[in-house]
Write a protein that holds these residues in place. Structure first.
Motif, short mmCIF file in Angstrom:
data_model
loop_
_atom_site.label_atom_id
_atom_site.label_comp_id
_atom_site.label_asym_id
_atom_site.label_seq_id
_atom_site.Cartn_x
_atom_site.Cartn_y
_atom_site.Cartn_z
N ILE A 1 -8.91 -0.49 87.08
CA ILE A 1 -7.84 -1.46 87.25
C ILE A 1 -6.69 -0.86 88.04
N GLY A 2 -6.35 0.38 87.71
CA GLY A 2 -5.24 1.03 88.41
C GLY A 2 -5.51 1.28 89.87
N THR A 3 -6.79 1.24 90.26
CA THR A 3 -7.17 1.51 91.65
C THR A 3 -7.37 0.24 92.46
N SER B 1 -1.17 -4.69 86.95
CA SER B 1 -1.21 -6.14 87.09
C SER B 1 -2.69 -6.55 87.06
N TYR B 2 -3.13 -6.99 85.90
CA TYR B 2 -4.55 -7.22 85.66
C TYR B 2 -5.03 -8.47 86.41
N SER B 3 -6.27 -8.44 86.82
CA SER B 3 -6.90 -9.59 87.47
C SER B 3 -8.30 -9.75 86.91
N LYS C 1 0.13 -16.65 80.46
CA LYS C 1 0.67 -15.36 80.86
C LYS C 1 -0.18 -14.20 80.31
N ALA C 2 -1.39 -14.51 79.89
CA ALA C 2 -2.33 -13.47 79.45
C ALA C 2 -3.74 -13.98 79.72
N PHE C 3 -4.70 -13.04 79.69
CA PHE C 3 -6.11 -13.41 79.79
C PHE C 3 -6.72 -13.41 78.39
N ALA C 4 -7.85 -14.09 78.29
CA ALA C 4 -8.52 -14.17 76.99
C ALA C 4 -10.03 -14.10 77.15
N TRP D 1 -11.98 -7.39 86.09
CA TRP D 1 -13.07 -7.54 85.11
C TRP D 1 -14.39 -7.88 85.78
N ASN D 2 -14.38 -8.84 86.68
CA ASN D 2 -15.64 -9.29 87.27
C ASN D 2 -16.26 -8.27 88.21
#
Length: 929
Positions: free
Chosen positions: A806-808, A818-820, A782-785, A825-826
């Motif tokens: 991220i917000g865009t 909602s992070y991806s 439930k999280a990224f690392a 990141w990529n």
């Protein structure tokens, strides 16, 4: 409690005999206070009044006055030290005859008879946690009327069960529409005689209600009979004063449900209201809730802010009309040309509900026309704006009826305002039988049949204003070359909430143009239909939409299709709350997007700050992310494009719930057997990281398995995992993991540094939550690392640049981030970093971490908290972030960015340069694999 429920409670209180002792407590109960709260106030411990009244801290100070002394008692409440100390916003004094109150924040006052204080209930809505606004205060009548209509509706259903069946529902709805018209007509002189409808029922129907249905039915029959035909119709003489209404409103069956005594009483109470106050802008959506089983449960939450609707209509076409009016000045010819143009404008809402957008558009256009007439010296001139140019499609029959009725009322009110009561009445009846609101499915109907292209028309004539056959446009209007403006607030419905039929409708609308309609929100169908419509005739469109169609994967699915059809975004509001009357102000997060096919349109970006102030900026282009930048589409990337550390999900337990422990469970387990401590590790998901409250887990590897199995309590948990996975017989992955029940599916661990990035986090923080945890910790899926990443990676994520990216481009849950990793990141555009850049960013990340540690045990949630829109970050932590932002932004452009708009423009510019041109849609429109 919602606003309608509060109004009902207040009305009930006012109707009861005045009880000086009980009134303060009953008043607070009416505004949603719990019995336990009232009990504590009665006990005196929480009642700090110094005047023998009731003081609820931070809310209100109430005192019952001696007879004739309400003004003096109110003055004493205002001067009371307890009022100030208790931070009471309201003071209230009454003697049961006079009612006086003041809002100490605004200085507004209420003075009325005690019996009339329910009319002022909107003044006190902050007591129930409802943030009242001017438009809500002005809608108090609509809420009171809706409340009474709802009670009448439910009472009639109780005694007329057959009217509740699906086949009779249209009859009941039609009956309610007739009643609303009669209440309005008797208070606005449309009917001759004061309160003609209500008074006739009160006089001619028996008090036991035995013949009320007959009396109402005969009144309806009279209004469907021309004066010349009434003698042969054998109508009672007491119906003679009722006019012939026509227009289909009273045609067809005149069946009326049976009335109980209570229902008759409700009818008379409704008639006693002052219906001159009806506001057709929003009344329709309130009335719609009366007849909708699903919506009645949320009665009172259907208020639609008129200013929000104008955010659609003003930039769509009203601002342009006003600019031409300003430009025309007093030039008679230019004013005439503008009036002629306006007479041919059609406003079309293909999801019109009860007509809010159409009513507001009509009233605004009439106001501009009235100004033209005044400047030309033609006050009182008949309007050239046809009501039938304000057209709609609505799936359900009752809202469609109410939309027509609301427009008819709006036309009458405009005629009274701009031409006078006498002329308005002379031309109001009989109603026109033309039918311009179509009942049907907007995604199945050809919109060109509702608003045909120039020079064509639909030659179907309605014989009943309120009886449109499903899926059939009944319009006899010619388009003589005018513009069409499509607008509205269509149903949103994400994929999970769409029925199979709705998914099929999207497939049909996008057939041959988009294969991945399953990822689209339902509202996308309206954007596609509008784009197709604009290809056939002169039109522009603007819809309120979920912001998700301008975020994440939907962008690269929907918008290339629209852009290939020649559509462009002409204006936009980025994400904001489309609020309602719920006490918790629950409103969906929306965007407003305007579409055009006109060459070289003026493009405008609107933004609304926390205080409601709106700013606008013209720009050369607005892309599908609602950013003033080129048309670039950001698609997920499977790998980072540079030397950043890959980001991955944490470890998925895959039914290994028995290996996860609450902290107290872990403590108890170790207390019973200290050897268990060798296998206990902290476990972080998003929630645990943000709150600095990790759970625990048993972390066992193949090398340590034998030692773990030697501990009975661990062995039992391992057996439980095996059983849980074995139960999932249809899950191939679970089946494969049965042989390794001692471990999570994944076993990613860090050696020295472990950075955690929550997947979902609040938008109410100035930076994304990211940070270091102990390297031996385990990150949940439930999280990224980032495992053993150089700390400059953390500096990138902790920046304002990354937050706005991220917000865009990532999906949002309402407004939450909602992070991806693949989409956020990529794809994050970062200039080539030198060793010096990386060293500077590493120092920034270290500084942020050190400042946070100085506030131990404060959590991320504590340190980045927002209160009333103001960040509570400690000054040194804010300074550390500010240094990080400055270092990074200078890497991008050699200076600080002026604002987020500039940040986004640079990020999209860099992304466009890094993207492959092979999938260009237009300009730099690309998508990446």
């Amino acid at each position: 409690m919602n606003a309608v429920e509060i109004e009902e409670a207040v009305t009930t209180l006012a109707a009861q005999p005045f009880d000086a002792v009980e009134f303060p407590y009953a008043f607070l109960l009416a505004f949603g206070n719990k019995d336990t709260t009232i009990k504590r106030l009665r006990g005196g411990a929480q009642n700090k009044s110094d005047l023998g009244g009731v003081l609820q801290t931070n809310n209100i100070h109430i005192a019952v006055a001696p007879t004739g002394s309400a003004p003096e008692t109110l003055a004493a409440l205002k001067a009371s030290p307890a009022t100030a100390k208790g931070k009471a916003r309201f003071i209230l004094a009454t003697d049961g005859t006079t009612f006086e109150a003041e809002d100490l924040d605004s200085g507004e006052t209420v003075v009325c008879d005690y019996a009339d204080f329910p009319d002022q209930f909107g003044f006190f809505l902050p007591l129930a946690g409802i943030s009242t606004v001017r438009q809500l205060r002005e809608s108090s009548f609509d809420i009171r009327a809706t409340s009474r209509l709802n009670r009448l509706y439910l009472e009639l259903q109780k005694d007329n069960s057959e009217w509740s069946r699906p086949e009779r529902r249209p009859d009941m709805n039609h009956f309610m529409a007739r009643m609303i018209f009669c209440f309005f007509a008797e208070d606005t002189d449309i009917f001759n005689g004061e309160s003609l409808f209500t008074t006739t029922i009160e006089r001619m129907s028996a008090s036991d209600s035995s013949n009320t249905d007959f009396v109402v039915s005969e009144i309806f029959r009279a209004m469907n009979t021309k004066k010349s035909d009434r003698s042969s119709a054998k109508l009672p003489r007491w119906t003679d004063d009722f006019p012939y209404v026509n227009g289909g409103l009273f045609s067809g069956t005149v069946d009326v449900p049976r009335f109980s005594r209570i229902a008759r009483s409700y009818l008379l109470h409704i008639g006693s209201l002052d219906w001159t106050k009806i506001n057709p802008d929003i009344f329709g959506s309130m009335i719609q809730a009366v007849a909708d089983d699903e919506e009645r449960g949320a009665l009172g939450m259907h208020y639609t802010s008129v200013p929000n609707i104008l955010k659609v209509l003003n930039p769509l076409f009203l601002d342009d009309l006003r600019e031409h009016l300003e430009e025309a000045g007093d030039n008679a010819r230019k004013l005439l040309n503008l009036r002629t143009r306006m007479a041919r404008i059609r406003v079309f809402d293909p999801a019109c509900g009860s007509g809010n957008f159409l009513v507001i558009a009509y009233k605004q256009v009439r106001a501009i026309e009235a100004e033209i007439n005044q400047r030309r010296g033609e006050d009182g001139r008949p309007s050239e704006i046809p009501l039938t140019n304000f057209r709609g499609i609505e799936l359900r029959d009752f809202p469609a009826e109410i939309a027509r009725l609301a427009l008819i009322i709006a036309e009458y009110q405009c005629d009274v305002l701009y031409r006078g009561q006498k002329l308005a009445l002379a031309e109001f009846l009989p109603l026109n039988a033309q039918n311009w609101i179509t009942c049907g499915n907007a995604l199945k109907i050809d919109w060109l049949s509702i608003c045909p292209p120039t020079g064509t028309g639909v030659k179907l004539q309605a014989d009943d204003l309120f009886g449109t056959p499903l899926e059939q446009a009944q319009i006899d209007f010619e388009n003589e070359g005018g513009e069409t403006y499509i607008c509205g607030n269509p149903p949103y419905l994400g994929r999970k909430y769409q029925s199979d039929e709705q998914k099929a409708e999207l497939r049909s609308v996008f057939a041959g143009r988009c294969d991945d309609t399953l990822s689209l929100d339902y509202v996308s169908g309206w954007f596609m239909k509008a784009t197709d419509f604009m290809s056939a005739t002169l039109a522009d469109a603007a819809f309120v939409s979920t912001n998700s169609i301008c975020q994440g994967i939907q962008v690269s699915t929907l918008w290339p299709v629209l852009f290939r059809r020649g559509a462009a975004i002409s204006f936009a509001y980025r994400s904001f709350k489309w609020a309602n009357l719920a006490s918790y102000n629950a409103g969906v997060t929306v965007s407003i997007v305007g579409l055009t096919k006109r060459p070289n349109p003026v493009r405008r970006m609107f933004s609304t700050d926390d205080d409601g102030a709106t700013t606008v900026k013209e720009t050369g282009n607005i892309n599908a992310y609602l950013v003033a930048a080129d048309d670039v589409f950001v698609s997920p990337r499977t790998k980072v494009p540079d030397d950043r550390t890959p980001m991955q999900f944490g470890n998925h337990p895959y039914y290994a719930n028995d290996l996860m422990l609450r902290p107290e469970e872990a403590t108890a387990l170790v207390a019973r057997n200290p050897q268990v401590a060798d296998f206990i590790r902290p476990l972080y998901g998003s929630k645990e990281f943000i709150s600095s409250s990790p759970r625990s887990c048993l972390w066992i590897t193949k090398d340590t398995l034998d030692r773990a199995l030697a501990i009975p309590e661990i062995a039992q948990r391992i057996d439980a995992v095996e059983a849980a996975r074995r139960e999932k017989k249809s899950d191939a992955q679970a089946k494969k993991l049965v042989d390794t029940p001692y471990r999570f599916r994944d076993q990613y661990v860090a050696k020295a540094e472990l950075v955690v990035i929550p997947i979902v986090s609040s938008e109410n923080r100035p930076y994304l939550p990211v940070g270091l945890v102990e390297p031996e910790a385990i990150v949940h899926n439930k999280a990224f690392a980032l495992y053993d990443a150089p700390l400059w990676n953390m500096a990138l994520i902790a920046s304002k640049m990354h937050l706005i990216w991220i917000g865009t481009v990532c999906v949002r849950l309402e407004m939450r981030y909602s992070y991806s990793n693949t989409l956020g990141w990529n794809t994050f555009p970062v200039p080539t970093l030198t060793d010096k850049n990386k060293a500077d960013l590493t120092r920034c990340a270290e500084d942020i971490t050190l400042v946070r540690e100085s506030y131990f045990p404060a959590s991320i949630s504590d340190l980045y908290e927002m209160k009333d829109g103001v960040s509570q970050m400690p000054a040194d932590l804010r300074d550390a972030h500010d240094r990080n932002d400055e270092v990074l932004e200078r890497i991008y452009i050699g200076r600080r960015f002026r604002n987020d708009t500039e940040r986004l423009q640079k990020l999209f510019e860099l992304y466009a340069k890094s993207a492959s041109p092979s999938r260009s849609v237009k300009k730099k429109t690309v998508g990446l694999n």
